[in-house]
Scaffold this motif. Structure first.
Motif, short mmCIF file in Angstrom:
data_model
loop_
_atom_site.label_atom_id
_atom_site.label_comp_id
_atom_site.label_asym_id
_atom_site.label_seq_id
_atom_site.Cartn_x
_atom_site.Cartn_y
_atom_site.Cartn_z
N UNK A 31 15.60 17.16 -17.13
CA UNK A 31 14.34 17.90 -17.25
C UNK A 31 13.15 16.98 -16.95
N UNK A 32 13.21 15.76 -17.44
CA UNK A 32 12.13 14.81 -17.21
C UNK A 32 12.00 14.49 -15.73
N UNK A 33 13.11 14.24 -15.08
CA UNK A 33 13.08 13.94 -13.64
C UNK A 33 12.45 15.09 -12.87
N UNK A 34 12.84 16.33 -13.19
CA UNK A 34 12.30 17.49 -12.49
C UNK A 34 10.81 17.65 -12.74
N UNK A 35 10.36 17.40 -13.97
CA UNK A 35 8.95 17.58 -14.32
C UNK A 35 8.06 16.61 -13.55
N UNK A 36 8.55 15.40 -13.32
CA UNK A 36 7.77 14.42 -12.55
C UNK A 36 7.86 14.72 -11.07
N UNK A 37 9.07 15.03 -10.59
CA UNK A 37 9.26 15.28 -9.15
C UNK A 37 8.49 16.50 -8.68
N UNK A 38 8.32 17.51 -9.54
CA UNK A 38 7.66 18.75 -9.15
C UNK A 38 6.14 18.68 -9.26
N UNK A 39 5.61 17.58 -9.75
CA UNK A 39 4.17 17.48 -9.97
C UNK A 39 3.41 17.60 -8.66
N UNK A 84 10.93 8.01 -11.37
CA UNK A 84 9.57 7.83 -11.87
C UNK A 84 8.87 6.71 -11.11
N UNK A 85 9.59 5.62 -10.89
CA UNK A 85 8.99 4.45 -10.24
C UNK A 85 8.64 4.71 -8.79
N UNK A 86 9.37 5.58 -8.12
CA UNK A 86 9.19 5.77 -6.68
C UNK A 86 8.56 7.11 -6.30
N UNK A 87 8.13 7.90 -7.28
CA UNK A 87 7.57 9.21 -6.97
C UNK A 87 6.23 9.08 -6.25
N UNK A 88 5.77 10.18 -5.67
CA UNK A 88 4.54 10.18 -4.88
C UNK A 88 3.27 10.20 -5.73
N UNK A 89 3.43 10.36 -7.03
CA UNK A 89 2.27 10.38 -7.92
C UNK A 89 2.18 9.06 -8.69
N UNK A 90 1.00 8.78 -9.20
CA UNK A 90 0.81 7.65 -10.11
C UNK A 90 1.17 8.12 -11.52
N UNK A 186 -9.92 10.71 -10.87
CA UNK A 186 -11.22 10.82 -10.21
C UNK A 186 -11.24 10.11 -8.87
N UNK A 187 -10.23 9.29 -8.60
CA UNK A 187 -10.18 8.53 -7.35
C UNK A 187 -9.48 9.33 -6.25
N UNK A 188 -9.56 8.82 -5.03
CA UNK A 188 -8.97 9.49 -3.88
C UNK A 188 -7.45 9.53 -4.00
N UNK A 189 -6.82 10.72 -3.95
CA UNK A 189 -5.38 10.82 -4.16
C UNK A 189 -4.54 10.03 -3.17
N UNK A 190 -4.91 10.06 -1.91
CA UNK A 190 -4.14 9.33 -0.91
C UNK A 190 -4.21 7.82 -1.14
N UNK A 191 -5.38 7.36 -1.56
CA UNK A 191 -5.51 5.93 -1.85
C UNK A 191 -4.69 5.55 -3.07
N UNK A 192 -4.66 6.40 -4.08
CA UNK A 192 -3.83 6.13 -5.26
C UNK A 192 -2.36 5.98 -4.84
N UNK A 193 -1.88 6.93 -4.03
CA UNK A 193 -0.49 6.87 -3.59
C UNK A 193 -0.21 5.61 -2.78
N UNK A 194 -1.16 5.25 -1.94
CA UNK A 194 -0.95 4.08 -1.09
C UNK A 194 -0.91 2.80 -1.90
N UNK A 195 -1.82 2.64 -2.85
CA UNK A 195 -1.83 1.44 -3.68
C UNK A 195 -0.53 1.33 -4.47
N UNK A 196 -0.11 2.44 -5.08
CA UNK A 196 1.13 2.41 -5.87
C UNK A 196 2.31 2.05 -4.98
N UNK A 197 2.37 2.62 -3.79
CA UNK A 197 3.47 2.35 -2.86
C UNK A 197 3.49 0.89 -2.45
#
Length: 234
Positions: A31-39, A84-90, A186-197
């Protein structure tokens, strides 16, 4: 066992089993994996319901597992932590109260770990013949160093939020971890994803540098595509 709620920029994922200090079963991990993956928000705020963040694996479940089932349970926890570590969200772990064993390991997989002053941390498995097998022996030394990791895992001792901050186990100590997730959103979503990646990248240094330059070029090109000019920022 897992509850989700969406607000602007943030999905809140709550471990909702307070009567067991949010201990996780195999189904709860799924359930946890799905909740993060579906965000569909750029930031996920992971929290625990009640007085604890997460007690880790449900030991009542673990006690009844065969050797093969125990190995599969460990692999399941590893898969969820990797997701969790590799998902597209922070992902921001908001730790209020105890984090134990697998609860620490799930927090280690998050991009940021933000604790309240009431948070405590321990890898107590050695006290009863186990150890953290949801990637803990990999991520803990990477984050706090081998010496601190061995001390925590071999002793099973409990550390408070300030000690966790000093060793780098948490990023901040604050009364409201959820506000940190809102701050990031509040920050740019694409930049957040890029920094985390980029920070998560475990490639060799030369490959990391090449990917860093490519990612920077991609973001700069977006300025001409309608993203706000960075020179307009305060």
């Amino acid at each position: 066992m897992i509850r989700t709620a969406d607000r602007p920029g943030v999905r809140v994922v709550t471990l909702d089993r307070p009567e067991r200090r949010n201990a996780l079963t195999p189904d709860g991990l799924d359930e946890l994996e799905a909740a993060v993956a579906d965000a569909d928000r750029p930031v996920v705020s992971l929290r625990g319901e009640g007085s604890a963040f997460c007690a880790g694996a449900d030991l009542d479940v673990v006690a009844d597992l065969t050797r093969e089932e125990a190995e599969a349970f460990a692999e399941r926890g590893q898969r969820v932590a990797d997701a969790i570590e590799t998902c597209d969200t922070v992902v921001v772990a908001g730790i209020d109260g105890p984090a134990r064993g697998g609860g620490v390991e799930l927090a280690l997989a998050c991009d940021l770990r933000v604790a309240t002053p009431e948070a405590t941390f321990a890898e107590p498995g050695a006290k009863f013949g186990l150890f953290g097998a949801w990637g803990g022996t990999v991520r803990l030394p990477r984050i706090v160093g081998e010496g601190e990791a061995l001390d925590l895992a071999l002793s099973g001792r409990t550390v408070d939020a300030e000690a966790a901050l000093r060793m780098g186990l948490v990023s901040r100590v604050t009364d409201d971890p959820g506000a940190v997730a809102d701050e990031l959103a509040d920050n740019d979503p694409e930049t957040l994803r890029t920094i985390a990646e980029r920070v998560r990248d475990r490639s060799d240094p030369a490959t990391q540098r090449a990917r860093e330059a490519e990612a920077f070029g991609r973001l700069v090109a977006r300025v001409g595509d309608g993203v706000a000019d960075p020179r307009d920022r305060d």
